[in-house]
Design an enzyme around this catalytic site. Structure first.
Site, PDB file in Angstrom:
ATOM      1  N   TYR A  23      -9.300   4.944 -13.240  1.00 26.27           N
ATOM      2  CA  TYR A  23      -9.277   5.622 -12.150  1.00 26.27           C
ATOM      3  C   TYR A  23      -9.235   7.118 -12.222  1.00 26.27           C
ATOM      4  CZ  TYR A  23      -7.564   0.979 -10.730  1.00 26.27           C
ATOM      5  OH  TYR A  23      -7.210  -0.332 -10.484  1.00 26.27           O
ATOM      6  N   GLY A  36       0.761  -1.133   0.055  1.00 24.86           N
ATOM      7  CA  GLY A  36      -0.021  -0.122  -0.068  1.00 24.86           C
ATOM      8  C   GLY A  36       0.891   1.118  -0.237  1.00 24.86           C
ATOM      9  N   CYS A  69     -11.668   2.447 -29.794  1.00 23.62           N
ATOM     10  CA  CYS A  69     -13.092   3.126 -29.706  1.00 23.62           C
ATOM     11  C   CYS A  69     -13.784   3.482 -28.798  1.00 23.62           C
ATOM     12  CB  CYS A  69     -13.521   2.227 -30.779  1.00 23.62           C
ATOM     13  SG  CYS A  69     -13.810   0.604 -29.982  1.00 23.62           S
ATOM     14  N   GLY A 103       4.041  -3.408  -3.557  1.00 28.16           N
ATOM     15  CA  GLY A 103       4.052  -3.573  -5.208  1.00 28.16           C
ATOM     16  C   GLY A 103       4.387  -2.343  -5.707  1.00 28.16           C
TER      17      GLY A 103
HETATM   18  N1  LLP Z   1      -1.071  -6.992  -0.441  1.00 28.42           N
HETATM   19  C1  LLP Z   1      -2.526  -7.105  -0.848  1.00 28.42           C
HETATM   20  C2  LLP Z   1      -3.438  -8.210  -0.166  1.00 28.42           C
HETATM   21  C3  LLP Z   1      -3.289  -6.506  -2.014  1.00 28.42           C
HETATM   22  O1  LLP Z   1      -4.483  -6.358  -2.380  1.00 28.42           O
HETATM   23  C4  LLP Z   1      -2.164  -5.405  -2.783  1.00 28.42           C
HETATM   24  C5  LLP Z   1      -2.953  -4.705  -3.792  1.00 28.42           C
HETATM   25  C6  LLP Z   1      -0.810  -5.281  -2.264  1.00 28.42           C
HETATM   26  C7  LLP Z   1      -0.505  -6.090  -1.380  1.00 28.42           C
HETATM   27  C8  LLP Z   1      -0.170  -4.404  -3.169  1.00 28.42           C
HETATM   28  O2  LLP Z   1      -0.449  -3.075  -2.804  1.00 28.42           O
HETATM   29  P1  LLP Z   1       0.623  -1.750  -3.436  1.00 28.42           P
HETATM   30  O3  LLP Z   1       1.459  -2.080  -2.488  1.00 28.42           O
HETATM   31  O4  LLP Z   1       0.887  -1.910  -4.725  1.00 28.42           O
HETATM   32  O5  LLP Z   1      -0.193  -0.762  -2.934  1.00 28.42           O
HETATM   33  N2  LLP Z   1      -4.981  -1.383  -9.894  1.00 28.42           N
HETATM   34  C9  LLP Z   1      -4.767  -0.597  -8.759  1.00 28.42           C
HETATM   35  C10 LLP Z   1      -4.177  -1.012  -7.626  1.00 28.42           C
HETATM   36  C11 LLP Z   1      -4.781  -2.296  -7.205  1.00 28.42           C
HETATM   37  C12 LLP Z   1      -4.247  -2.750  -5.883  1.00 28.42           C
HETATM   38  C13 LLP Z   1      -4.643  -4.020  -5.411  1.00 28.42           C
HETATM   39  N3  LLP Z   1      -4.038  -4.662  -4.096  1.00 28.42           N
HETATM   40  C14 LLP Z   1      -3.966   0.563  -9.455  1.00 28.42           C
HETATM   41  O6  LLP Z   1      -3.606   0.785 -10.564  1.00 28.42           O
HETATM   42  O7  LLP Z   1      -3.735   1.776  -8.555  1.00 28.42           O
END
Ligand code: LLP
Length: 403
Positions: A304, A227, A329, A263
């Protein structure tokens, strides 16, 4: 590192994603370092960018993998992430996925509901195995991020409330095929405020203490989720050291390994999406810059309304407002709206920054467009890490069924 987009574009054609692998290791090491006072496991969230070479590169730094499907688990294994560093999360695992995860003997399955825990127990029983599990707690904390990427409120589908979590730990402790080893919580993505994280880790740490003192359940892994936000525009970020300190403070007196599943923080700003100008046009008084990349390649702006900095390379003159759009399109097919850009010509290159996370992984073949090439930059060298899809790739799973 200064990237020579012109050379890369000549060599690989546009559009493409390019990732700076040195930046990826830097981000990984910064986070690992922040937690150095305790045992920790950084399990990279594969969904952010699941290219095998990216995952392997992180594995070489010592990273584990947080996976959200058995496909991602197998990807992580293929990328040589050790099985004892792989976590399988997600609200809807199928029996087959659970079975395969148990057979592959990964570190643990993050369970997100009571019904799922029962399925895991049953599947493990069928295999005569003991499933190592953790429970995802939903602490009902508002992460203050985009509603689509918020996950820590009871109104979101993720995890279980505190009372249910307690009940599930008791169930797991008394079940011969379950071994509760961890606890998990992830409240949302692109977080830029520490307060909600602090609140949620404190709630979960209290539960860990209660489980130990009240029920004699001692856990080995405290998974704080991912996150951490990144700069797309002018965001103020959470300091990694303060972040780690907050987690460490919450866990004072508890002997437990900290797991973290970043991530975006690791790969987001490693990546640039590069596209080229096809044409410009004016509709009424509205200027459009039409490029060869599209929403199917990088969906975040359309989905988003996410901001990604857009830059025309090597041009600075004759600036005016425009929308940067792709050939798909849909009116929603845009990378930026109402931004100031210099006048462009056919084949001018455009860089779209901060595209390393949730860029390629959310790409599709909409409009029968092949997914683009991915390129790695490491130690000043570039290399292809995924070739551009061809028309033959796109019809490969249909052709044989043509009557
Ligand atoms: N752990 C869990 C359980 C998660 O659901 C996620 C992301 C992460 C870790 C990694 O989160 P990060 O560190 O990347 O924030 N497609 C969206 C983001 C969806 C995130 C889903 N879960 C975007 O493009 O912003």
């Amino acid at each position: 590192m200064a990237i020579n987009f012109k050379e890369l574009s000549k060599k690989y054609q546009t559009p493409y994603y390019v990732y700076d692998f040195d930046y990826i290791s830097k981000q990984y090491n910064e986070l690992k370092e922040a937690f150095k006072a305790r045992k920790s496991l950084i399990s990279y969230a594969v969904k952010a960018n699941s290219n095998l070479s990216v995952v392997k590169h992180l594995g070489q730094q010592g990273s584990g993998a947080d996976c959200v499907s058995i496909g991602e688990v197998k990807r992580a294994l293929k990328a040589e992430i050790p099985k004892y560093k792989i976590i399988f999360s997600g609200v809807g695992k199928t029996d087959d996925e659970i079975k395969e995860a148990l057979e592959l003997d990964i570190l643990m399955i993050n369970v997100e509901s009571e019904a799922e825990l029962h399925r895991v127990a049953l599947v493990a029983q069928g295999l005569e195995k003991i499933a190592r599990i953790s429970i995802r707690v939903n602490p009902n904390v508002d992460p203050k991020t985009h509603p689509y990427i918020s996950t820590g409120l009871h109104e979101n589908k993720f995890g279980v409330d505190l009372n249910t979590a307690k009940r599930l730990y008791i169930y797991a402790k008394n079940n011969d095929n379950l071994e509760p080893i961890g606890i998990h919580c992830h409240i949302g993505s692109q977080l830029t405020e520490l307060a909600p994280i602090k609140e949620s880790v404190n709630i979960v740490a209290d539960l860990v203490r209660n489980l130990k003192s009240g029920l004699n359940i001692e856990l080995s892994f405290f998974d704080v989720g991912g996150g951490l936000g990144i700069v797309y525009d002018d965001e103020t970020l959470i300091d990694t050291y303060e972040y780690a300190q907050t987690v460490l403070d919450a866990l004072f007196g508890i002997d437990i390994t900290i797991v973290c599943e970043p991530g975006r923080f690791i790969v987001g700003n490693s990546g640039t999406f590069v596209t080229k100008v096809l044409y410009e046009k004016i509709n009424g008084s509205k200027r459009f810059v039409i490029v060869d990349g599209a929403m199917n390649d990088l969906l975040r702006p359309s989905l988003y309304d996410a901001y990604h900095k857009v830059e025309v390379l090597e041009k600075t003159e004759d600036i005016s407002d425009c929308n940067v759009v792709g050939p798909v399109c849909e009116s929603g097919d845009f990378f930026a709206k109402n931004i100031s850009l210099p006048a462009t010509k056919h084949n001018d290159l455009i860089a779209i920054y901060s595209a390393g996370a949730y860029g390629f992984t959310m790409a599709s073949n909409y409009n029968t467009r092949g997914r683009v090439a991915e390129i790695a930059l490491e130690n000043g060298e570039d290399r292809l890490i995924r070739r551009r899809e061809t028309f033959e790739d796109l019809i490969a799973h249909e052709e044989e069924y043509l009557k």
